[in-house]
Enzyme design. Structure first.
Site, mmCIF file in Angstrom:
data_model
loop_
_atom_site.group_PDB
_atom_site.id
_atom_site.type_symbol
_atom_site.label_atom_id
_atom_site.label_comp_id
_atom_site.label_asym_id
_atom_site.label_seq_id
_atom_site.Cartn_x
_atom_site.Cartn_y
_atom_site.Cartn_z
ATOM 1 N N LYS A 173 -13.701 -5.906 2.225
ATOM 2 C CA LYS A 173 -12.978 -7.002 1.550
ATOM 3 C C LYS A 173 -12.823 -8.213 2.481
ATOM 4 C CE LYS A 173 -10.397 -3.717 -1.336
ATOM 5 N NZ LYS A 173 -10.624 -4.037 -2.758
ATOM 6 N N LYS A 210 -4.788 -7.760 -1.523
ATOM 7 C CA LYS A 210 -5.550 -6.575 -1.916
ATOM 8 C C LYS A 210 -5.460 -5.567 -0.774
ATOM 9 C CE LYS A 210 -9.198 -9.344 -2.418
ATOM 10 N NZ LYS A 210 -9.793 -9.039 -3.683
ATOM 11 N N ARG A 211 -5.931 -4.353 -1.037
ATOM 12 C CA ARG A 211 -5.977 -3.379 0.047
ATOM 13 C C ARG A 211 -6.773 -3.944 1.218
ATOM 14 N NH1 ARG A 211 -3.661 1.889 -0.605
ATOM 15 N NH2 ARG A 211 -4.769 2.336 1.313
ATOM 16 N N LYS A 239 -6.843 -11.934 -12.625
ATOM 17 C CA LYS A 239 -5.447 -12.371 -12.792
ATOM 18 C C LYS A 239 -5.272 -13.783 -12.242
ATOM 19 C CE LYS A 239 -4.270 -7.549 -12.190
ATOM 20 N NZ LYS A 239 -3.947 -6.513 -11.210
ATOM 21 N N HIS A 298 -15.998 3.889 -9.765
ATOM 22 C CA HIS A 298 -15.328 2.686 -9.248
ATOM 23 C C HIS A 298 -15.812 2.266 -7.878
ATOM 24 C CE1 HIS A 298 -12.088 2.529 -12.310
ATOM 25 N NE2 HIS A 298 -12.266 3.837 -12.329
ATOM 26 N N THR A 319 -9.959 -6.810 -9.935
ATOM 27 C CA THR A 319 -9.189 -7.184 -11.125
ATOM 28 C C THR A 319 -8.186 -8.275 -10.761
ATOM 29 O OG1 THR A 319 -7.834 -5.253 -10.639
ATOM 30 C CG2 THR A 319 -9.390 -5.056 -12.477
HETATM 31 C C1 F58 Z 1 -11.234 -0.086 -7.194
HETATM 32 N N1 F58 Z 1 -11.208 1.181 -6.533
HETATM 33 C C2 F58 Z 1 -12.449 -0.912 -6.811
HETATM 34 N N2 F58 Z 1 -10.106 2.891 -5.467
HETATM 35 O O1 F58 Z 1 -12.518 -1.048 -5.410
HETATM 36 C C3 F58 Z 1 -12.319 -2.281 -7.455
HETATM 37 O O2 F58 Z 1 -13.444 -3.054 -7.211
HETATM 38 C C4 F58 Z 1 -12.139 -2.115 -8.965
HETATM 39 O O3 F58 Z 1 -11.820 -3.341 -9.556
HETATM 40 C C5 F58 Z 1 -11.015 -1.134 -9.271
HETATM 41 O O4 F58 Z 1 -11.215 0.088 -8.595
HETATM 42 C C6 F58 Z 1 -10.905 -0.839 -10.745
HETATM 43 O O5 F58 Z 1 -12.144 -0.500 -11.272
HETATM 44 C C7 F58 Z 1 -10.037 1.688 -6.091
HETATM 45 O O6 F58 Z 1 -8.988 1.110 -6.279
HETATM 46 C C8 F58 Z 1 -9.058 3.536 -4.893
HETATM 47 O O7 F58 Z 1 -7.937 3.090 -4.866
HETATM 48 C C9 F58 Z 1 -9.356 4.877 -4.272
HETATM 49 C C10 F58 Z 1 -8.420 5.923 -4.836
HETATM 50 C C11 F58 Z 1 -8.648 7.254 -4.181
HETATM 51 C C12 F58 Z 1 -8.547 7.170 -2.727
HETATM 52 C C13 F58 Z 1 -9.444 6.122 -2.141
HETATM 53 C C14 F58 Z 1 -9.212 4.771 -2.794
#
Ligand code: F58
Length: 797
Positions: free
Chosen positions: A540, A534-535, A646, A355, A642
């Site tokens: 970003k 978003k985060r 939406k 990811h 994602t």
């Molecule tokens: C996200 N990753 C990607 N990671 O940033 C985003 O582009 C993608 O659409 C999504 O995954 C689904 O494929 C993401 O959300 C985290 O939240 C990590 C989890 C573990 C700790 C660090 C952040």
């Protein structure tokens, strides 16, 4: 017992009253909102349970291949409305509650949001579970039952303050504790060789206890299980001696120690103790899940060679990467299979989804911690690395490096398929982080572009639009989302477009009323709602967005009568507690919003709002009301996104870079219905090599220079003028994420957005085309892709 088959509002009412009495022990006169919510949840759960049992029975009867989705995160949000919507009982529930003199929306909103995830990765896992059930795939999701999910975010004087999230402190009706499904797991200790076999004797143990939540698919045709593990002490007996000696706290220490493992989502891992805890969490849930999977397999099959035919285990990122060595350990050490056969079988079972390409997010563990917690696994990883080296003598990549274990490489080597989550991201995986491994295993990497479930992200969050769609193209589109293209011919019908427009306006009016009531901000619903949710992360680029807002504010002040398009910029999102730069961006946005919103010259045209505590429910509120979706990451950094899907589905236009799934969204909705700006991933790489790229960009764009100056000189923090100097210096200096270099083109694209928005008919046509052409982004399509290319599993409905 009352048979709860509430096919209509009357039956629903009876079911609710039944549970109010017999499950909650309350009579209607004394019931609280929570009691009503629980009674309704039980009524819905009864309906789900029958379907759940039927699905499980079918899976056993068919001896079907099962898909196991291992994920540290499941950001499922509220489940009551989801259940009601998927069982098509929402109307009946609304009517029944109204008849019982309860406010249905308030009862549904009483449910705590299960925030067992950080962001996109966790939400994707939740969408996948729902799609797996909708498609009738025998599947289980495995994760951790965190006591505290993602922290709650508040603002104090504009600053993010985190408080613990406490979803489990309120009751909910969805989980079943499975006293019979418990596994003892070890950590630490030593490895000895006895009779030629390695025997691991851990010196610490903990029990993983299962809690099951049914996940019902569309129209209730199938339901799968989300099994979450809770950590319990291995020795349940209580330390009575300590207690009797007066050491009351000491007596509870073993229990507290064990429970730590499932206490919080993503513990701060900047300290040694935090790192140990995180690795423990990873092994804890992965090993418990694999034991459970093997128990189920052994109960159905007696030929271990069938494993890859009957079991598919998907690793959601590297967090469950220990599954590879753990499965090899089970097959080799415990079941006595030759090591090479154990590797082959494990690889046949495992798939790995990547990811992120951000180097700092690719997990690496120190050998020391690994050795202390999982000594046998470290040996197995070394043997896996050796076997890989033997098979590929010219290989330039290793899983182990002195002092480190690289989880990305481990996952890659141990999986038969490795996938990225958008076409661009998968391509970049092949040319960057996994270049060498791709050369050695050219068929292993495949793409599976992400998707979102239209049941939650359209039917449930935007019911009026869903109704218009059904009235236009009939039923069936919710499980065949590409049928949305049938809307296209209607878009040129002025009456249809009026209906579409009226729905967007009503959604905006509803959001405006909610923001006024909950946050005391007044906005004109006719203004453009420009949303970035978003985060918080530098890649970003929320700071690019606020910088453009500042430049716009300055320009409107200079020339208030230039016919500006009124705009409300809405932000929401959390920053990781230790990510100070991101937290400062939040504070800057909040400080700037105060100044901008209070400016009587400009506030007819521009307002900035940062809504606190972003979560799934807030997203459900904001997305249907958005006109403009901000997807402005530095190209090459956002794996997919994602939220972008939406928004498009709900008729917002995107302003975005060629990053992640934006590329595919633009292809689907048409470049004329998408506001593109910024450098490509390749241009980004080239730009970074130019010395002083930020200074160059600033020198050629006086607007940018002036906006950065305002950040630097304390315009938004007059009591502490230097507060944001470091942000200004970052943007004007190293500017790794190329905020300055992309600013000019972003500004241009934003003015094109302004112009387009002034022609409301044309804007709404473009918005409707976004809806009509977003059907491909259903997570049903994504899951079909995994079934075909990764899992080789079938659907049973
Ligand atoms: C996200 N990753 C990607 N990671 O940033 C985003 O582009 C993608 O659409 C999504 O995954 C689904 O494929 C993401 O959300 C985290 O939240 C990590 C989890 C573990 C700790 C660090 C952040």
């Amino acid at each position: 017992m009352l048979k709860s088959t509430p096919a209509d509002a009357r039956a629903m009412r009876e079911a609710i009253l039944h549970h109010l009495t017999y499950s909650m022990g309350k009579d209607a006169a004394h019931a609280t909102r929570q009691d009503w919510r629980m009674a309704l949840s039980h009524a819905v759960r009864d309906q789900i349970t029958d379907r759940w049992f039927a699905s499980t029975r079918k899976s056993y009867e068919a001896k079907a291949k099962r898909v196991y989705y291992l994920s540290m995160e499941f950001l499922i949000g509220r489940l009551l409305e989801d259940g009601l919507v998927n069982l098509r009982m929402l109307d009946a529930a609304n009517e029944a509650l109204t008849a019982l003199e309860q406010d249905p929306a308030a009862v549904i909103a009483d449910e705590p949001d299960a925030a067992l995830g950080n962001g996109g990765l966790g939400r994707l896992a939740a969408c996948f579970l729902e799609s797996l059930s909708t498609l009738g795939v025998p599947a289980l999701g495995y994760g951790i039952r965190y006591e505290h999910g993602l922290f709650e975010q508040k603002f104090e004087y504009g600053r993010q303050v985190e408080t613990p999230e406490t979803w489990l402190q309120q009751p909910h009706a969805w989980e079943f504790e499975r006293a019979e499904a418990k596994y003892r797991l070890g950590f630490g200790g030593s490895v000895a060789v006895r009779d030629g076999r390695s025997v691991w004797t851990p010196d610490e143990a903990v029990v993983a206890a299962a809690y099951d939540t049914p996940v019902v698919g569309w129209q209730g045709r199938w339901a799968n299980t989300l099994r979450l593990w809770s950590a319990k002490p291995a020795n349940e007996s209580f330390d009575l001696d300590s207690f009797n000696a007066g050491d009351y706290i000491g007596a509870t220490a073993p229990e507290a120690q064990a429970r730590t493992i499932s206490r919080v989502l993503y513990p701060d891992d900047t300290t040694e103790a935090g790192k140990v805890l995180r690795l423990k969490q990873e092994y804890f849930f992965t090993a418990a899940s694999l034991h459970d999977i093997m128990r189920r397999f052994d109960s159905e099959h007696d030929d271990i060679a069938l494993l890859p035919k009957k079991v598919a285990v998907q690793l959601n990122d590297t967090h469950p990467a220990i599954a590879g060595p753990e499965l090899v350990r089970i097959l080799h050490d415990e079941k006595g299979l030759p090591f090479d056969q154990a590797i082959d079988l494990a690889r046949g079972v495992l798939g790995y989804t990547n990811h992120t390409l951000l180097p700092e997010a690719l997990e690496r563990w120190s050998e020391d911690i690994f050795h202390r917690l999982l000594p046998r696994h470290l040996q197995i990883i070394d043997r896996i690395d050796d076997a890989h080296a033997k098979a590929h003598p010219d290989r330039k990549v290793t899983i182990r490096e002195p002092g480190t274990v690289k989880m990305g490489e481990l996952s890659f080597v141990m999986a038969h398929r490795v996938n990225g989550v958008s076409a661009l991201h998968t391509g970049l995986m092949k040319t960057t982080v996994f270049k060498e491994l791709d050369r050695l295993h050219p068929d292993r990497i495949v793409n599976q572009t992400n998707g979102v479930t239209p049941r939650r992200w359209m039917l449930s969050c935007n019911p009026s639009l869903a109704e218009l769609i059904t009235a236009t193209i009939g039923d069936g589109w919710l499980s065949d989302l590409e049928r949305l293209t049938e809307l296209e011919p209607n878009i040129s019908d002025p009456e249809w477009l009026r209906s579409f427009t009226a729905i967007k306006r009503a959604n905006k009016a509803e959001l405006a009323a909610w923001m006024a009531a909950e946050h005391g901000v007044q906005v004109d619903p006719a203004a453009m709602f420009d949303v970035q949710i978003k985060r918080l992360h530098e890649y970003k680029r929320q700071h690019l967005n606020i910088l453009e807002a500042i430049a716009l504010w300055q320009e409107i002040r200079d020339n208030p009568d230039a016919g500006w398009t009124p705009r409300i910029k809405i932000f929401a999102g959390k920053a990781a507690p230790g990510y100070f730069f991101a937290k400062d961006i939040i504070r800057l946005i909040n400080d700037a919003s105060r100044v901008i919103n209070d400016d009587p010259v400009t506030n007819k045209y521009l307002k900035v709002i940062f809504l606190p505590n972003y979560n799934v429910s807030l997203a459900e509120r904001l997305i249907p009301a958005a006109d403009l979706s901000e997807q402005i990451s530095t190209a090459g950094k956002e794996a997919s996104g994602t939220g972008n899907m939406k928004f498009a589905l709900n008729g917002a236009l995107t302003i975005g870079t060629l990053d992640g799934a934006n590329v595919e969204i633009r292809e689907h909705v048409g470049p004329e219905n998408f506001f593109l700006f910024g450098m490509t991933a390749e241009e980004v790489e080239a730009r970074r090599r130019i010395d002083g790229h930020a200074a160059q960009a600033i020198a050629t764009d006086p607007r940018l220079a002036r906006a950065i100056d305002a950040v630097r000189n304390g315009t938004f923090s007059p009591t502490e003028p230097g507060r944001y100097a470091h942000i200004a210096n970052n943007i004007a200096g190293a500017d790794y994420f190329l905020v300055s270099s992309d600013f000019t083109d972003y500004w241009r694209a934003q003015r094109a957005v302004d112009a387009a928005f002034r022609d409301q008919d044309q804007w709404m046509r473009m918005a409707a085309l976004n809806t009509a052409r977003s059907g491909w982004f259903s997570s049903d399509r994504t899951i079909r892709g995994y079934l075909r290319d990764v899992w080789e599993a079938e659907t049973l409905v």
